[in-house]
Design a protein around this motif. Structure first.
Motif, PDB file in Angstrom:
ATOM      1  N   LEU A  54      34.193 -40.202 -75.157  1.00 21.69           N
ATOM      2  CA  LEU A  54      34.084 -40.228 -73.473  1.00 21.69           C
ATOM      3  C   LEU A  54      32.850 -41.369 -72.800  1.00 21.69           C
ATOM      4  N   ASN A  55      33.277 -42.078 -72.203  1.00 19.29           N
ATOM      5  CA  ASN A  55      32.492 -43.258 -71.202  1.00 19.29           C
ATOM      6  C   ASN A  55      33.008 -42.501 -70.022  1.00 19.29           C
ATOM      7  N   PRO A  56      31.862 -42.324 -68.803  1.00 20.74           N
ATOM      8  CA  PRO A  56      32.024 -41.288 -68.103  1.00 20.74           C
ATOM      9  C   PRO A  56      32.454 -42.133 -66.533  1.00 20.74           C
TER      10      PRO A  56
ATOM     11  N   VAL B 146      47.380 -47.997 -80.600  1.00 18.85           N
ATOM     12  CA  VAL B 146      48.211 -47.305 -79.459  1.00 18.85           C
ATOM     13  C   VAL B 146      47.291 -45.988 -79.282  1.00 18.85           C
ATOM     14  N   SER B 147      46.402 -46.129 -77.755  1.00 19.37           N
ATOM     15  CA  SER B 147      46.065 -44.936 -77.927  1.00 19.37           C
ATOM     16  C   SER B 147      46.627 -43.398 -77.815  1.00 19.37           C
ATOM     17  N   LEU B 148      45.952 -42.860 -78.272  1.00 18.21           N
ATOM     18  CA  LEU B 148      46.965 -41.483 -78.421  1.00 18.21           C
ATOM     19  C   LEU B 148      46.130 -40.198 -77.927  1.00 18.21           C
ATOM     20  N   HIS B 149      44.870 -39.809 -78.986  1.00 17.43           N
ATOM     21  CA  HIS B 149      43.920 -39.201 -78.023  1.00 17.43           C
ATOM     22  C   HIS B 149      44.681 -38.004 -78.011  1.00 17.43           C
ATOM     23  N   ALA B 150      45.786 -37.560 -78.650  1.00 21.05           N
ATOM     24  CA  ALA B 150      46.081 -36.374 -79.167  1.00 21.05           C
ATOM     25  C   ALA B 150      47.006 -36.196 -80.172  1.00 21.05           C
TER      26      ALA B 150
ATOM     27  N   TYR C  71      45.093 -46.724 -84.306  1.00 24.01           N
ATOM     28  CA  TYR C  71      45.180 -46.031 -82.963  1.00 24.01           C
ATOM     29  C   TYR C  71      43.390 -45.908 -82.607  1.00 24.01           C
ATOM     30  N   GLU C  72      44.335 -45.474 -81.158  1.00 26.56           N
ATOM     31  CA  GLU C  72      42.578 -44.956 -80.114  1.00 26.56           C
ATOM     32  C   GLU C  72      42.739 -43.498 -80.028  1.00 26.56           C
ATOM     33  N   TRP C  73      41.586 -42.559 -79.836  1.00 28.98           N
ATOM     34  CA  TRP C  73      41.119 -41.558 -79.793  1.00 28.98           C
ATOM     35  C   TRP C  73      40.067 -41.744 -79.456  1.00 28.98           C
ATOM     36  N   THR C  74      39.943 -40.954 -78.040  1.00 24.04           N
ATOM     37  CA  THR C  74      39.007 -41.131 -76.809  1.00 24.04           C
ATOM     38  C   THR C  74      38.347 -39.756 -77.361  1.00 24.04           C
ATOM     39  N   LEU C  75      37.197 -39.144 -78.114  1.00 28.37           N
ATOM     40  CA  LEU C  75      36.348 -38.071 -77.925  1.00 28.37           C
ATOM     41  C   LEU C  75      36.044 -37.288 -77.018  1.00 28.37           C
TER      42      LEU C  75
ATOM     43  N   GLY D 160      32.106 -49.685 -70.137  1.00 33.14           N
ATOM     44  CA  GLY D 160      32.311 -49.637 -71.903  1.00 33.14           C
ATOM     45  C   GLY D 160      34.426 -48.893 -70.894  1.00 33.14           C
ATOM     46  N   CYS D 161      34.999 -48.494 -72.212  1.00 35.83           N
ATOM     47  CA  CYS D 161      36.460 -48.985 -72.181  1.00 35.83           C
ATOM     48  C   CYS D 161      36.708 -47.018 -71.510  1.00 35.83           C
ATOM     49  N   GLY D 162      37.912 -47.736 -70.559  1.00 33.95           N
ATOM     50  CA  GLY D 162      37.905 -46.951 -69.498  1.00 33.95           C
ATOM     51  C   GLY D 162      37.217 -47.215 -68.266  1.00 33.95           C
ATOM     52  N   GLN D 163      36.101 -47.685 -68.205  1.00 34.78           N
ATOM     53  CA  GLN D 163      35.171 -47.636 -67.084  1.00 34.78           C
ATOM     54  C   GLN D 163      35.471 -48.943 -66.138  1.00 34.78           C
TER      55      GLN D 163
ATOM     56  N   VAL E 181      46.612 -55.920 -79.070  1.00 37.22           N
ATOM     57  CA  VAL E 181      47.098 -55.509 -77.289  1.00 37.22           C
ATOM     58  C   VAL E 181      46.597 -53.996 -77.659  1.00 37.22           C
ATOM     59  N   SER E 182      46.546 -53.640 -76.942  1.00 40.39           N
ATOM     60  CA  SER E 182      45.944 -51.845 -76.621  1.00 40.39           C
ATOM     61  C   SER E 182      47.283 -51.131 -75.722  1.00 40.39           C
ATOM     62  N   THR E 183      48.156 -50.209 -76.182  1.00 38.81           N
ATOM     63  CA  THR E 183      48.993 -49.398 -75.339  1.00 38.81           C
ATOM     64  C   THR E 183      48.850 -48.197 -75.211  1.00 38.81           C
ATOM     65  N   VAL E 184      49.617 -47.526 -73.698  1.00 40.90           N
ATOM     66  CA  VAL E 184      48.750 -46.103 -74.019  1.00 40.90           C
ATOM     67  C   VAL E 184      49.977 -45.654 -74.734  1.00 40.90           C
TER      68      VAL E 184
ATOM     69  N   MET F 220      41.958 -54.568 -73.433  1.00 41.39           N
ATOM     70  CA  MET F 220      41.341 -53.029 -73.079  1.00 41.39           C
ATOM     71  C   MET F 220      40.761 -53.050 -72.751  1.00 41.39           C
ATOM     72  N   GLY F 221      41.318 -54.466 -71.530  1.00 39.02           N
ATOM     73  CA  GLY F 221      40.466 -54.359 -70.193  1.00 39.02           C
ATOM     74  C   GLY F 221      41.495 -53.082 -68.646  1.00 39.02           C
ATOM     75  N   MET F 222      41.434 -53.869 -67.807  1.00 34.87           N
ATOM     76  CA  MET F 222      42.110 -53.295 -66.295  1.00 34.87           C
ATOM     77  C   MET F 222      43.366 -53.433 -67.024  1.00 34.87           C
ATOM     78  N   GLY F 223      44.498 -52.037 -66.860  1.00 31.84           N
ATOM     79  CA  GLY F 223      46.067 -51.883 -67.049  1.00 31.84           C
ATOM     80  C   GLY F 223      46.276 -51.798 -68.107  1.00 31.84           C
ATOM     81  N   GLU F 224      48.037 -51.834 -68.347  1.00 35.06           N
ATOM     82  CA  GLU F 224      48.596 -51.043 -69.280  1.00 35.06           C
ATOM     83  C   GLU F 224      49.869 -52.702 -69.125  1.00 35.06           C
ATOM     84  N   PRO F 225      49.311 -53.547 -70.892  1.00 38.07           N
ATOM     85  CA  PRO F 225      49.511 -54.605 -70.695  1.00 38.07           C
ATOM     86  C   PRO F 225      51.106 -54.689 -71.263  1.00 38.07           C
TER      87      PRO F 225
ATOM     88  N   VAL G   1      43.660 -39.376 -67.440  1.00 37.52           N
ATOM     89  CA  VAL G   1      43.035 -38.509 -66.087  1.00 37.52           C
ATOM     90  C   VAL G   1      41.458 -39.036 -66.996  1.00 37.52           C
ATOM     91  N   PHE G   2      41.132 -39.654 -67.902  1.00 36.46           N
ATOM     92  CA  PHE G   2      39.655 -39.582 -67.867  1.00 36.46           C
ATOM     93  C   PHE G   2      39.374 -41.301 -67.969  1.00 36.46           C
ATOM     94  N   CYS G   3      40.376 -42.154 -66.991  1.00 33.16           N
ATOM     95  CA  CYS G   3      40.253 -43.528 -67.525  1.00 33.16           C
ATOM     96  C   CYS G   3      39.822 -43.628 -65.801  1.00 33.16           C
TER      97      CYS G   3
HETATM   98  N1  SAH Z   1      45.839 -49.514 -70.949  1.00 32.15           N
HETATM   99  C1  SAH Z   1      45.403 -49.536 -72.518  1.00 32.15           C
HETATM  100  C2  SAH Z   1      44.648 -50.420 -72.238  1.00 32.15           C
HETATM  101  C3  SAH Z   1      43.416 -50.641 -71.711  1.00 32.15           C
HETATM  102  S1  SAH Z   1      42.263 -48.856 -71.681  1.00 32.15           S
HETATM  103  C4  SAH Z   1      45.262 -48.425 -73.132  1.00 32.15           C
HETATM  104  O1  SAH Z   1      45.555 -47.012 -72.889  1.00 32.15           O
HETATM  105  O2  SAH Z   1      45.675 -48.731 -74.472  1.00 32.15           O
HETATM  106  C5  SAH Z   1      40.903 -49.366 -73.477  1.00 32.15           C
HETATM  107  C6  SAH Z   1      40.678 -48.009 -74.178  1.00 32.15           C
HETATM  108  O3  SAH Z   1      40.341 -47.001 -73.292  1.00 32.15           O
HETATM  109  C7  SAH Z   1      41.957 -47.182 -74.320  1.00 32.15           C
HETATM  110  O4  SAH Z   1      42.157 -46.854 -75.705  1.00 32.15           O
HETATM  111  C8  SAH Z   1      41.914 -46.123 -73.434  1.00 32.15           C
HETATM  112  O5  SAH Z   1      42.592 -44.316 -73.259  1.00 32.15           O
HETATM  113  C9  SAH Z   1      40.398 -46.107 -73.236  1.00 32.15           C
HETATM  114  N2  SAH Z   1      39.773 -45.450 -72.432  1.00 32.15           N
HETATM  115  C10 SAH Z   1      39.519 -44.630 -70.937  1.00 32.15           C
HETATM  116  N3  SAH Z   1      39.313 -44.225 -70.541  1.00 32.15           N
HETATM  117  C11 SAH Z   1      38.316 -43.907 -71.327  1.00 32.15           C
HETATM  118  C12 SAH Z   1      36.870 -43.302 -71.093  1.00 32.15           C
HETATM  119  N4  SAH Z   1      36.766 -42.910 -69.878  1.00 32.15           N
HETATM  120  N5  SAH Z   1      36.053 -43.436 -72.461  1.00 32.15           N
HETATM  121  C13 SAH Z   1      36.686 -43.944 -73.511  1.00 32.15           C
HETATM  122  N6  SAH Z   1      37.359 -44.274 -73.641  1.00 32.15           N
HETATM  123  C14 SAH Z   1      38.531 -44.157 -72.606  1.00 32.15           C
END
Ligand code: SAH
Ligand code: SF4
Length: 365
Positions: free
Chosen positions: A307-309, A231-235, A273-277, A351-354, A208-211, A174-179, A120-122
């Motif tokens: 979190l990036n906007p 691995v993008s965990l977030h919760a 483990y990635e955690w978008t705050l 930035g990440c997710g933008q 390689v970053s995966t959801v 970590m660009g666009m898409g789910e590798p 939802v935040f990407c």
């Molecule tokens: N699809 C893969 C790789 C691309 S996203 C994945 O989700 O891991 C790269 C990273 O940016 C992920 O950890 C993702 O959760 C994070 N991200 C996505 N939207 C973001 C946002 N708005 N602010 C900060 N990080 C974000």
């Protein structure tokens, strides 16, 4: 409609050798062609004078460079980040980011046009899914960045000998898409990026970053690929994760953590483990303790990303103190190492997710 010409960037070195064999071309020339593609970073057949004219003519007839045209290019105000909008054949485009800080040069490359996972935040998730990228389109982004680094203007901010162009050494998917949704093309592209006679990227410097695509993580474990995995965990609970990452309903947290455990056991590798705050949603001391408990006993490092906007999500990144408190709980109570990702390129939405291009109809997985 004529068959699409073979994209040279789609081919590994052995595949290029096989193609030359079929065409009954001199095998000596294949080595020269490969060097032109990945060492000289040539951008046309005309820029390959050591290949005989008849070989160049045949290549021009039967193959093509999948060159990615720069549609737009922007530098962040601090000069550390450059974002490219690269046009693909068929009209779509992807974003690729070149980052130069802490003496490292990193290319953040895309694996798909859009993304089907819907976090939802990407911004990429918000635009929906258009299509997978081909191996050549993934390799083409790295070549594009490597070529840009040859230009003297880009050399600043990189730690390297005077007069020597900085080399591309790090690639993050970590660009666009789910590798891992585009597994075969991504791994094929990585094989090309790693070729020691070409761009020669070290496997552990390719992340390689995966959801959390569970079958993809298990396949990586099975194939013992020596890459870095994030691995993008977030919760740390299924209920909370499913709100932020809808695809968690398909691959629940239990299954994800089991796959991560298998991966680390089989490969002996730690996972990032990635955690978008997101303020209030996952940045409290209770959340820090929950992730600490979840990862206990696993070889892990937590990467906190404020979190990036993005246009479609109203959350805020919270204060620096919350990130610091999160980190100290992980360190002191769980001995878990963590980093807080530097916020760079936000002014150019790099930035990440933008990263996003035009909206697509998109279909969820
Ligand atoms: N699809 C893969 C790789 C691309 S996203 C994945 O989700 O891991 C790269 C990273 O940016 C992920 O950890 C993702 O959760 C994070 N991200 C996505 N939207 C973001 C946002 N708005 N602010 C900060 N990080 C974000
Ligand atoms: Fe896709 Fe990753 Fe964005 Fe989620 S965070 S929508 S998986 S690109």
């Amino acid at each position: 409609m004529p068959a699409p010409l073979l994209n040279l960037y789609d081919l590994t070195r052995p595949q290029l050798i096989a193609a030359f064999g079929r065409w009954e071309l001199n095998p000596v020339h294949v080595g020269r062609l490969w060097n032109y593609l990945y060492l000289e970073l040539a951008d046309s057949f005309a820029a390959m004078p050591e290949l005989p004219a008849r070989v160049r003519e045949r290549l021009a007839r039967e193959t093509r460079f999948g060159l990615l045209a720069t549609t737009a290019e922007r530098d962040s105000s601090d000069g550390f980040t450059r974002k490219y909008l690269l046009g693909l054949e068929g009209g779509a485009a992807v974003e690729t980011v070149l980052m130069r800080f802490n003496g490292r040069v990193t290319a953040c490359i895309s694996s798909q046009v859009g993304c089907a996972m819907g976090c939802v935040f990407c911004a990429t998730g918000q635009m929906g899914y258009t299509r997978h990228l081909t191996p050549g389109e993934i390799v083409g982004q790295a070549v594009h960045v490597a070529r840009a680094l040859r230009k003297p203007a880009l050399a600043k901010h990189c730690r390297h000998a005077p007069g020597v162009a900085p080399r591309l050494r790090n690639v993050v998917l970590m660009g666009m898409g789910e590798p891992l949704h585009n597994y075969d093309a991504v791994m094929h592209a990585i094989d090309i990026l790693r070729d020691p006679n070409g761009l020669a990227l070290a496997a552990e410097r390719i992340t390689v970053s995966t959801v959390g695509v569970v079958p993809g993580i298990l396949r990586l474990a099975e194939e013992q690929r020596p890459l870095s995995l994030a691995v993008s965990l977030h919760a740390a609970t299924q209920a909370e994760r499913a709100v932020l990452v809808p695809v968690a309903k398909k691959w629940p947290l239990d299954a994800l953590m089991a796959a991560c455990r298998t991966y680390s056991e089989r490969t002996g590798r730690r996972i990032f483990y990635e955690w978008t705050l997101i303020e209030g949603a996952n940045d409290t001391p209770e959340h820090a303790r929950a992730v600490g408990r979840l990862l206990q006993g696993l070889p892990a490092q937590v990467n906190l990303i404020p979190l990036n906007p993005t246009p479609g999500f109203a959350g805020t990144p919270g204060r620096t103190e919350a990130a610091k408190r999160f980190q100290s709980i992980l360190a002191e109570e769980f001995s878990l190492p963590s980093t807080v990702r530097q916020r760079r390129g936000i002014d150019i939405a790099a930035g990440c997710g933008q990263l996003a291009t035009e909206k697509s109809a998109g279909s969820p997985v």
